[in-house]
Write an enzyme that holds these catalytic residues in place. Structure first.
Site, mmCIF file in Angstrom:
data_model
loop_
_atom_site.group_PDB
_atom_site.id
_atom_site.type_symbol
_atom_site.label_atom_id
_atom_site.label_comp_id
_atom_site.label_asym_id
_atom_site.label_seq_id
_atom_site.Cartn_x
_atom_site.Cartn_y
_atom_site.Cartn_z
ATOM 1 N N GLY A 208 65.612 -44.986 11.194
ATOM 2 C CA GLY A 208 65.293 -45.387 9.836
ATOM 3 C C GLY A 208 65.772 -46.783 9.557
ATOM 4 O O GLY A 208 66.510 -47.358 10.356
ATOM 5 N N PRO A 209 65.362 -47.320 8.428
ATOM 6 C CA PRO A 209 65.782 -48.680 8.077
ATOM 7 C C PRO A 209 67.292 -48.750 7.852
ATOM 8 O O PRO A 209 67.931 -47.712 7.675
ATOM 9 C CB PRO A 209 65.037 -48.970 6.777
ATOM 10 C CG PRO A 209 64.179 -47.811 6.482
ATOM 11 C CD PRO A 209 64.522 -46.699 7.399
ATOM 12 N N GLY A 211 70.878 -48.976 6.237
ATOM 13 C CA GLY A 211 71.454 -48.582 4.952
ATOM 14 C C GLY A 211 70.916 -47.309 4.359
ATOM 15 O O GLY A 211 71.151 -47.016 3.199
ATOM 16 N N THR A 212 70.179 -46.518 5.148
ATOM 17 C CA THR A 212 69.642 -45.284 4.586
ATOM 18 C C THR A 212 70.556 -44.096 4.816
ATOM 19 O O THR A 212 70.240 -42.986 4.405
ATOM 20 C CB THR A 212 68.263 -44.975 5.194
ATOM 21 O OG1 THR A 212 68.339 -45.158 6.592
ATOM 22 C CG2 THR A 212 67.208 -45.873 4.607
ATOM 23 N N GLY A 213 71.666 -44.305 5.482
ATOM 24 C CA GLY A 213 72.631 -43.216 5.611
ATOM 25 C C GLY A 213 72.660 -42.558 6.976
ATOM 26 O O GLY A 213 73.090 -41.415 7.086
ATOM 27 N N GLU A 430 55.865 -66.880 -16.676
ATOM 28 C CA GLU A 430 56.234 -65.455 -16.676
ATOM 29 C C GLU A 430 55.322 -64.642 -17.588
ATOM 30 O O GLU A 430 54.919 -63.533 -17.241
ATOM 31 C CB GLU A 430 57.703 -65.281 -17.092
ATOM 32 C CG GLU A 430 58.715 -65.866 -16.109
ATOM 33 C CD GLU A 430 58.510 -65.387 -14.678
ATOM 34 O OE1 GLU A 430 58.052 -64.248 -14.474
ATOM 35 O OE2 GLU A 430 58.798 -66.166 -13.757
HETATM 36 P P1 ADP Z 1 72.902 -46.813 8.215
HETATM 37 O O1 ADP Z 1 71.655 -45.988 8.058
HETATM 38 O O2 ADP Z 1 72.553 -48.258 8.315
HETATM 39 O O3 ADP Z 1 73.810 -46.332 9.259
HETATM 40 P P2 ADP Z 1 75.045 -46.022 6.528
HETATM 41 O O4 ADP Z 1 75.048 -44.589 6.856
HETATM 42 O O5 ADP Z 1 76.105 -46.824 7.139
HETATM 43 O O6 ADP Z 1 73.638 -46.683 6.814
HETATM 44 O O7 ADP Z 1 75.091 -46.157 4.944
HETATM 45 C C1 ADP Z 1 75.826 -47.156 4.310
HETATM 46 C C2 ADP Z 1 76.349 -46.664 2.988
HETATM 47 O O8 ADP Z 1 75.282 -46.455 2.071
HETATM 48 C C3 ADP Z 1 77.032 -45.336 3.086
HETATM 49 O O9 ADP Z 1 78.380 -45.512 3.367
HETATM 50 C C4 ADP Z 1 76.831 -44.741 1.695
HETATM 51 O O10 ADP Z 1 77.816 -45.198 0.812
HETATM 52 C C5 ADP Z 1 75.521 -45.326 1.273
HETATM 53 N N1 ADP Z 1 74.420 -44.373 1.481
HETATM 54 C C6 ADP Z 1 73.344 -44.570 2.251
HETATM 55 N N2 ADP Z 1 72.512 -43.531 2.220
HETATM 56 C C7 ADP Z 1 73.072 -42.624 1.398
HETATM 57 C C8 ADP Z 1 72.693 -41.323 0.946
HETATM 58 N N3 ADP Z 1 71.562 -40.752 1.352
HETATM 59 N N4 ADP Z 1 73.527 -40.688 0.104
HETATM 60 C C9 ADP Z 1 74.667 -41.262 -0.308
HETATM 61 N N5 ADP Z 1 75.090 -42.470 0.082
HETATM 62 C C10 ADP Z 1 74.298 -43.160 0.917
HETATM 63 ZN ZN ZN Z 2 55.733 -66.222 -10.679
#
Ligand code: ADP
Ligand code: ZN
Ligand code: MG
Length: 609
Positions: A208-209, A211-213, A430
């Site tokens: 996944g992209p 920051g998606t967890g 705008e």
């Molecule tokens: P990656 O997919 O890049 O490994 P991470 O798991 O490190 O991303 O996510 C980074 C942070 O974003 C987590 O520590 C959390 O705080 C937040 N986060 C991302 N996805 C979720 C989710 N589904 N629920 C709650 N927090 C999330």
């Molecule tokens: Zn514009």
């Protein structure tokens, strides 16, 4: 390493200190005692003193003669003189008129000193030298010595921990959680699966992209399963020396087998799992590491309870051998959260923060289409920071709304100097966007318009927020969006008869969308359902590469130009039909700097223009 170094150091210090003390003792104190008032004289003086009977004591040493002379007043003085081959000396001393006590001392030595000089000091010096040499070697070839001592201290490489995270910390990703719950169940009672003869997936790949967890999910699995969790990042396998990465893989799996049931998590696996290719000069080390990983994954007993999780945002670059059944045979997509998911993530993170009682999370979730979990977590934190900055002890709705904009466009640049003329152009620009959006039925409603500049470089922007979640993009919507994007420039042209560089971002976005319509969505008139472009990195920016002949490429350009041109004309038409509203709204915005969607619609729908 650390525990060992300290005793070594103190040993070294003791050695140095004792050497210094010894040298001092030897060079200063011993001579002080021995050489007290000894006067050097000639042999002839010694003989005359003996003959005159003044000598009271004689000490014949190996290379000199010490003698004591007493003068008339009874004072004594010690003299020394060189030794001569004088066989008559003893007779002379005997027959001297004085009473001489004489003796011979072959060598005056101190057994302790001798021992120190011949053994302790040389050894201590050797130790000191050895230490200095080793230290400088370590500095120069730190990596090499590390690699060489690798076999000894590898136990510290992998973090084995109870992570303290559970599935309740992960919001949104319900499908991913479901898939992982099975793995947790397997770790809880593997025999249930063994009885029926089933092999559980050895590995699951979270894709996944950013920051998606993904990392968070892996930690939650460890927390739920309550088993050791070995976490290592793919880059940690890549070593300077060929074979070291492979050794680390071997070692990791050895440890995992000992600790089974357990989870091995390899983050960013694309670092080592890239497709192997026949290129000469390919990365040998990486390929060996990958081969070792493949071997290990085949080698261990699937029923024992070692589960391998891996995460990546570049699944297309992984070696196919890694993805075949029996290795990472499960692929768990961890996509960007949808509306419900965003709301849930916001709530999970809001739990840790003091909030006012009524907060409309849904509104924030709607305003953050396309945001990842990490960005949402950041929005909540920014809101809390803003509340503190404003001297409040609770977060309110406006904090959240402002922090959405901070995350999208950066902080407000309150003291940016912009001339009145330019402010006016920005306001018309705008309102141009907003008017074109409002006058088309396939366009999302206007949520907010602002001409306060932001640190990202935006001089103003028009925020549109959809009512609900959209998963599909129709051709009409796409065209309406392009028209809206051209609306800003259209207003400039109509009012000022000129255009500015302020539309550069609009142009970029409009082009990208029009291009995608032609090359990927099959929404153009002249091409059928043909993929003219392929996406390279689905999860990382989505770069594309052309998959067509140069002639077709130039046709694509024409087609893209046509689409944008038509929409631009449409925008100009819409604005010229609503000229008074454009003036009225722009003046209002210029005065207020920020207006909400409701204010905008109220003025737009009012009769008296
Ligand atoms: P990656 O997919 O890049 O490994 P991470 O798991 O490190 O991303 O996510 C980074 C942070 O974003 C987590 O520590 C959390 O705080 C937040 N986060 C991302 N996805 C979720 C989710 N589904 N629920 C709650 N927090 C999330
Ligand atoms: Zn514009
Ligand atoms: Mg991660």
């Amino acid at each position: 390493m650390k525990e060992e170094r300290n005793p070594k150091k103190s040993l070294l210090y003791y050695a140095i200190i004792s050497i210094i003390v010894l040298l001092l003792f030897n060079a200063v104190i011993v001579p002080m005692i021995e050489n007290q008032q000894i006067v050097e004289t000639q042999y002839s003086f010694f003989l005359t003193q003996v003959d005159e009977g003044n000598v009271t004591k004689v000490e014949v040493q190996s290379d000199e003669i010490l003698f004591e002379v007493q003068d008339e007043s009874g004072n004594t003085q010690i003299y020394s003189t060189g030794k001569m081959d004088d066989p008559d000396l003893i007779d002379r001393l005997y027959s001297s008129s004085g009473d001489i006590a004489f003796t011979t001392v072959t060598e005056e030595t101190n057994p302790i000193l001798e021992f120190l000089f011949s053994w302790v000091i040389p050894i201590a010096l050797m130790i000191v030298l050895w230490n200095i040499i080793m230290r400088s070697m370590n500095k120069r070839m730190g990596n090499m010595t590390n690699a060489m001592s690798f076999g000894k201290n590898n136990a510290k490489i992998y973090v084995k921990s109870k992570t303290g995270k559970t599935f309740s910390d992960v919001a949104g990703q319900d499908e991913a959680k479901e898939a992982l719950e099975e793995i947790v169940d397997f770790l809880h009672n593997p025999q249930k699966y063994a009885e029926i003869g089933a092999d559980l997936p050895k590995g699951a790949l979270l894709v996944g992209p950013p920051g998606t967890g993904k990392t968070l999910l892996a930690q939650a699995v460890a927390g739920e399963a309550n088993v050791p969790f070995f976490s290592i990042s793919g880059s940690e396998f890549v070593e300077m020396f060929v074979g070291m990465g492979a050794a680390k893989v071997r070692d990791l799996f050895k440890q995992a087998n000992e600790k089974a049931p357990c989870i091995v998590f390899i983050d960013e696996i694309d670092t080592i799992g890239k497709k192997r290719d026949g290129n000469i000069g390919g990365n040998d080390e990486r390929e060996q590491t990958l081969n070792q990983l493949l071997t290990e994954m085949d080698g261990f007993d699937g029923k024992k309870g070692v589960v391998i999780l891996a995460a990546t945002n570049r699944p297309e670059s992984l070696d196919p051998a890694l993805l075949r059944p029996g290795r990472f045979d499960r692929r768990i997509p961890v996509e960007l959260p949808d509306l419900g998911g965003r709301e849930a993530i916001l709530k999970v993170h809001a739990c840790k923060i003091k909030m006012e009682n009524y907060i409309d999370f849904n509104a924030i979730a709607r305003a953050t289409a396309g945001a990842s979990g990490a960005e949402l977590a950041n929005i909540i934190n920014e809101a809390a920071l803003r509340a503190v900055r404003n001297g409040r002890n609770k977060v309110c709705q406006s904090d959240l709304e402002e922090s959405v904009e901070v995350v999208i466009a950066g902080y407000q640049r309150k003291n940016a100097v912009i001339s009145h003329k330019e402010k006016e152009i920005i306001a018309y620009h705008e309102i141009g966007h907003a008017l074109v959006a409002a006058k088309q039925k396939d366009s999302a409603p206007v949520h907010k318009i602002t001409i306060i500049p932001r640190t990202s470089g935006a001089l103003g922007y028009t925020m549109q927020v959809d009512e609900g979640e959209k998963v599909l993009l129709t051709k009409e919507e796409a065209l309406a969006r392009i028209a809206t994007l051209t609306g800003g420039r259209s207003a400039e042209e109509l009012i000022f008869n000129s255009c500015t560089s302020g539309a550069s971002n609009d142009i970029e976005q409009a082009t990208r969308l029009a291009r995608a319509m032609v090359t990927r969505y099959g929404m153009s008139g002249s091409f059928d359902m043909i993929a003219l472009e392929t996406i390279n990195n689905q999860y990382l920016g989505g770069d594309t590469s052309l998959a067509c002949s140069p002639e077709t490429a130039s046709k694509i350009d024409d087609e893209v130009n046509n689409i944008v041109k038509l929409q631009h004309e449409k925008a100009v038409r819409i604005l010229s039909e609503n000229m008074d509203k454009l003036h009225e709204l722009a003046r209002y915005l210029l005065e207020k700097e920020t207006i909400t969607g409701e204010e905008f619609m109220r003025i737009l729908n009012s009769e008296n223009a």
